[in-house]
Structures are given as C-alpha cells and as structure tokens.
Design a protein around this motif. Structure first.
Motif, short mmCIF file in Angstrom:
data_model
loop_
_atom_site.label_atom_id
_atom_site.label_comp_id
_atom_site.label_asym_id
_atom_site.label_seq_id
_atom_site.Cartn_x
_atom_site.Cartn_y
_atom_site.Cartn_z
N UNK A 17 0.83 -1.20 0.00
CA UNK A 17 0.00 0.00 0.00
C UNK A 17 0.86 1.25 0.00
N UNK A 18 0.24 2.37 0.30
CA UNK A 18 0.97 3.64 0.37
C UNK A 18 1.20 4.00 1.83
N UNK A 19 2.33 4.58 2.10
CA UNK A 19 2.61 5.07 3.44
C UNK A 19 3.36 4.07 4.30
N UNK A 20 3.55 4.47 5.54
CA UNK A 20 4.30 3.64 6.48
C UNK A 20 3.60 3.64 7.84
N UNK A 21 3.93 2.62 8.61
CA UNK A 21 3.53 2.55 10.02
C UNK A 21 4.76 2.85 10.84
N UNK A 22 4.70 3.92 11.61
CA UNK A 22 5.80 4.26 12.50
C UNK A 22 5.62 3.50 13.81
N UNK A 23 6.55 2.61 14.08
CA UNK A 23 6.40 1.70 15.21
C UNK A 23 6.50 2.43 16.54
N UNK A 24 5.51 2.16 17.36
CA UNK A 24 5.52 2.62 18.75
C UNK A 24 4.58 1.68 19.50
N UNK A 25 4.61 1.75 20.79
CA UNK A 25 3.77 0.86 21.58
C UNK A 25 4.60 -0.16 22.31
N UNK A 26 3.95 -0.83 23.23
CA UNK A 26 4.71 -1.70 24.12
C UNK A 26 4.09 -3.06 24.33
N UNK A 27 3.10 -3.43 23.50
CA UNK A 27 2.43 -4.72 23.72
C UNK A 27 2.43 -5.58 22.47
N UNK A 28 2.67 -6.87 22.70
CA UNK A 28 2.45 -7.89 21.68
C UNK A 28 1.39 -8.82 22.24
N UNK A 29 0.24 -8.88 21.59
CA UNK A 29 -0.88 -9.67 22.08
C UNK A 29 -0.91 -11.04 21.39
N UNK A 30 -0.92 -12.09 22.20
CA UNK A 30 -1.03 -13.46 21.71
C UNK A 30 -2.49 -13.87 21.88
N UNK A 31 -3.28 -13.69 20.83
CA UNK A 31 -4.73 -13.85 20.92
C UNK A 31 -5.15 -15.25 20.50
N UNK A 32 -4.79 -16.23 21.32
CA UNK A 32 -5.18 -17.60 21.07
C UNK A 32 -5.47 -18.26 22.41
N UNK A 33 -6.16 -19.39 22.38
CA UNK A 33 -6.46 -20.13 23.60
C UNK A 33 -6.00 -21.57 23.41
N UNK A 34 -4.88 -21.97 24.01
CA UNK A 34 -4.11 -21.19 24.97
C UNK A 34 -3.11 -20.26 24.26
N UNK A 35 -2.85 -19.13 24.89
CA UNK A 35 -1.91 -18.15 24.34
C UNK A 35 -0.50 -18.72 24.23
N UNK A 36 -0.19 -19.69 25.10
CA UNK A 36 1.15 -20.29 25.10
C UNK A 36 1.49 -20.94 23.76
N UNK A 37 0.48 -21.33 22.97
CA UNK A 37 0.76 -21.91 21.66
C UNK A 37 1.50 -20.93 20.75
N UNK A 38 1.29 -19.63 21.00
CA UNK A 38 1.91 -18.60 20.16
C UNK A 38 3.13 -17.98 20.82
N UNK A 39 3.56 -18.51 21.96
CA UNK A 39 4.68 -17.92 22.67
C UNK A 39 5.96 -17.88 21.84
N UNK A 40 6.36 -18.98 21.14
CA UNK A 40 7.58 -18.89 20.32
C UNK A 40 7.51 -17.77 19.28
N UNK A 41 6.36 -17.60 18.65
CA UNK A 41 6.20 -16.52 17.67
C UNK A 41 6.32 -15.16 18.35
#
Length: 200
Positions: A17-41
C-alpha cells in the motif's frame, strides 16, 4: 514484488500500500487459547523489535486493542503453516493457519523490521510453503564439531528462513555409548546434547 521488499523466501503474495507505520507501543498480544501456543512466535517478534527497532514490548495473552502487534490463529492463507501479515496505520496483525504459520509470519515481519527499522511499509503479505518438509543437513564428521551455542544459532537462523528440519551427519563425532574407541580421538556430540538440540 517492489524492490523495497527484501524477503527470503519470497512470499506468494505481497500487496503493497501507500505510506508507512511508524512503530511505537509496548504490547504484543497473543490472541489464542491457549496463548502459550503462540509464545515462540511472540518471543521471536519481541526480540526482533528490541534489536532492530529499539522497542521494549511486553507479551500479553488475549486480544488487546492497544497492542502494536497481534498474533492470532485463524484463516491466514488457508494452508498448513500459512499466514497473513497485515501492516496498517493502526498496527500489525499476523494470522497463522496454525502455530507454525504464525511463527513464519513473525519471521517475515522480523525481516521487514530488520530492513526498515521503525518505519514499516503498509502492506499485506500472504504465504505458505510449497513443501511440508524443508531441511538442511550439516556434516559434522569432517571438521570441527560445532558447539551447542553454534548449533542453536543455526537453528534460529534456519527457522527465520522457514526451514523446519535440521539434520546432522555424524560418523566418529557421535559419542556411541558402547563403542568409545570410535570417537576416542574426537570431540563428539553426546546423546544428551542431541536431545537438547531436538527439544530446542
């Protein structure tokens, strides 16, 4: 594919697309049940964002509207080990068809962060592998036997390229319990080290 993308392996689909996302923020959400399945990622993304963008992100379980990055499971690419990576003005979302797909989506994100730093291009990338088994064999019987640190580093690097098998070719460089004369003059890898490497 636009030249600004330098990704290995090349994804099946890149919709820039056009433009950029300027990275900021402090959270990575692992939205799965169980969330631990996504821990390596999530852990891989956390380390890359710290190393290449200087962001210290916290991993949290469950969806979070304020997350910079949300990793979830669903219909990513519609194939085993597939994913869809979306970078928009509101944040980053990776949807893996399974946990492996989510991990591979993160590896693509990590390459983009390594190349672009804190200013990621707005894009949507969809990918899945051609083959279920993608391997590399390393002959450790000819020269110096690698240290465990080196082997772990190789596993990390190969995984970043979406390789999912790592094979060691050994002859006298494996410590056979019943045949010590075979490896007596070598610095062999042990059965316990093989188990540790396999678990890693």
């Amino acid at each position: 594919m636009p030249s600004k993308f330098n990704l290995l392996p090349q994804p099946r689909s890149v919709d820039a697309g056009a433009g950029t996302l300027n990275l900021s923020g402090a959270l990575i959400a692992l939205a799965a049940d169980p969330a631990a399945d996504l821990y390596p990622a999530g852990k891989s993304a956390q380390e890359a964002l710290q190393r290449y963008a200087g962001l210290n992100c916290e991993l949290v379980g469950g969806a979070n509207e304020t997350a910079l990055l949300t990793i979830t499971l669903g219909s990513g690419a519609g194939h085993a080990e597939g994913y869809r990576l979306t970078i928009s003005e509101s944040g980053i979302q990776i949807v893996g068809d399974d946990a492996a797909g989510a991990f591979y989506g993160v590896q693509t994100l990590n390459q983009l962060v390594q190349t672009h730093g804190k200013a990621l291009p707005i894009t949507e990338i969809t990918d899945y592998p051609d083959f279920p088994a993608r391997g590399v064999m390393l002959d450790i019987s000819r020269d110096k036997v690698p240290t465990m640190e080196t082997l772990f580093g190789l596993v990390d690097w190969l995984a970043s390229l979406k390789i999912n098998q790592f094979q060691l070719y050994t002859e006298h460089t494996f410590a056979y319990r019943k045949h010590p004369t075979v490896w007596a003059k070598a610095t062999p890898i042990t059965a316990e080290q093989i188990l540790e490497l396999d678990a890693y």
